[in-house]
Design a protein around this motif. Structure first.
Motif, short mmCIF file in Angstrom:
data_model
loop_
_atom_site.label_atom_id
_atom_site.label_comp_id
_atom_site.label_asym_id
_atom_site.label_seq_id
_atom_site.Cartn_x
_atom_site.Cartn_y
_atom_site.Cartn_z
N ALA A 5 -27.86 -1.76 -20.90
CA ALA A 5 -29.12 -1.58 -20.80
C ALA A 5 -29.79 -1.94 -19.55
N LYS A 6 -29.27 -2.98 -18.94
CA LYS A 6 -30.02 -3.51 -17.67
C LYS A 6 -29.68 -2.23 -16.31
N GLU A 7 -28.39 -1.57 -16.62
CA GLU A 7 -28.19 -0.52 -15.43
C GLU A 7 -29.05 0.57 -15.97
N GLU A 8 -29.43 0.99 -17.32
CA GLU A 8 -30.05 1.93 -17.61
C GLU A 8 -31.59 1.95 -16.81
N LEU A 9 -32.00 0.70 -16.70
CA LEU A 9 -33.35 0.58 -16.17
C LEU A 9 -33.41 0.11 -14.68
N ARG A 10 -32.20 -0.06 -14.33
CA ARG A 10 -32.19 -0.40 -12.84
C ARG A 10 -32.96 0.63 -11.96
N GLY A 11 -33.67 0.32 -10.98
CA GLY A 11 -34.42 1.11 -10.03
C GLY A 11 -35.78 1.84 -10.84
N ASP A 49 -29.95 -6.69 -25.50
CA ASP A 49 -30.22 -5.45 -24.42
C ASP A 49 -31.62 -5.37 -23.75
N ILE A 50 -32.48 -5.65 -24.61
CA ILE A 50 -34.00 -5.49 -24.13
C ILE A 50 -34.32 -6.72 -23.15
N ALA A 51 -33.89 -7.95 -23.56
CA ALA A 51 -34.23 -8.97 -22.55
C ALA A 51 -33.48 -8.89 -21.31
N ALA A 52 -32.14 -8.31 -21.31
CA ALA A 52 -31.76 -8.18 -20.00
C ALA A 52 -32.32 -6.87 -19.25
N ALA A 53 -32.53 -6.04 -19.71
CA ALA A 53 -33.35 -4.66 -18.95
C ALA A 53 -34.76 -5.12 -18.67
N ALA A 54 -35.29 -6.27 -19.36
CA ALA A 54 -36.66 -6.60 -18.85
C ALA A 54 -36.42 -7.79 -18.05
N GLY A 55 -35.29 -8.40 -17.75
CA GLY A 55 -35.15 -9.34 -16.80
C GLY A 55 -35.63 -10.80 -17.35
N ALA A 56 -35.69 -10.72 -18.69
CA ALA A 56 -36.13 -12.09 -19.35
C ALA A 56 -34.89 -12.50 -20.26
N SER A 57 -35.37 -13.65 -20.91
CA SER A 57 -34.47 -14.24 -21.80
C SER A 57 -34.38 -13.87 -23.19
N ARG A 58 -33.64 -13.91 -24.22
CA ARG A 58 -33.67 -13.62 -25.51
C ARG A 58 -34.78 -14.74 -26.13
N PRO A 59 -34.71 -15.92 -25.75
CA PRO A 59 -35.85 -16.76 -26.36
C PRO A 59 -37.23 -16.14 -25.84
#
Length: 253
Positions: A5-11, A49-59
């Motif tokens: 997920a993070k890779e998909e939104l990188r850049g 996935d959403i947290a990682a792609a947004a650069g945020a934490s799960r909590p």
């Protein structure tokens, strides 16, 4: 999944580089979720996935949304709002009704091309009873109906005309989904066919409702030969004047 997920939104510029305000963070999570839901089926996207792609934490995600379903519903509402906004335009210009409809369908297909999986997810949400998502697709359909009738300069449509326009909108959704799947015909051809289909349905509606006939005459009188409706008339005239091959094996002598 989180790395993917993070890779998909990188850049894409979605990963935060500064501390975001509450509203900015919420909007970012919604945009990120919509992007991921556009790339993969919702059931394959997790909160991690959403947290990682947004650069945020799960909590942190759970601080804004009670769960993935709530975030999914909000993401679909955002997609629906964007599509409804794209359907709008300034006051109709000098173009004929079919030409204005052609431009409107073009704006819809622009959205489909740019947000293909998200568009598919939005329509899928309207076909099942998921709380909060049916409203989103209903609002999009209502916006499209309003804009379609606006291009015809019909401010007080009859019940029959509203039914015809809703049927046509359903047809455009099915056609757009099929086109996304294989793109066997050029986009411009699909765009033209959809407008001509609506014009043909208007003729049928006028046959059912005689009071609509004067409005249809007004609409057709303003059409230009090179416009979608003008092309349709020429195509139909060509079909009607073409003699079918003789076949004496069936039918009366």
């Amino acid at each position: 999944m989180a790395d993917q997920a993070k890779e998909e939104l990188r850049g894409t510029g979605r990963l935060p580089r500064r501390r975001l305000s509450v509203d900015e963070r919420r909007d970012q999570l919604i945009d990120t979720a919509l992007e991921l839901f556009s790339k993969r089926p919702p059931e394959e996207v997790s909160i991690d996935d959403i947290a990682a792609a947004a650069g945020a934490s799960r909590p942190l995600v759970y601080r804004y949304f009670p769960g993935k379903q709530a975030l999914y519903e909000e993401a679909l509402r955002r997609a629906g709002q964007e599509l409804a906004r794209r359907l709008e335009e300034d006051e109709p210009g000098e173009e004929s009704a079919s030409e204005r409809l052609y431009k409107m369908v073009g704006r819809q297909l622009d959205f489909v091309e740019n947000h293909g999986p998200g568009f598919a997810a939005l329509l899928r949400s309207g076909s099942v009873a998921i709380p909060g998502t049916t409203t989103a697709i209903d609002e999009v359909r209502q916006a499209m109906q309003v804009q379609a009738l606006r291009q015809l300069a019909l401010t007080e449509p009859s019940a029959g005309l509203r039914w015809v326009s809703r049927a046509w909108i359903a047809s455009t959704e099915i056609a757009a989904l099929d086109w996304l799947a294989d793109r066997r015909i050029p986009r411009e051809e699909l765009q033209l066919q959809l407008v001509q289909q609506f014009m043909a349905m208007l003729v049928l509606a006028a046959a059912w409702e005689p009071e609509l006939a004067p409005e249809l005459v007004r609409i057709l009188a303003a059409e230009r030969p090179e416009g979608p409706a003008g092309q349709l008339v020429r195509q139909l005239a060509g079909l009607l004047t073409t003699s079918p091959p003789a076949d004496r094996t069936h039918g009366p002598p």
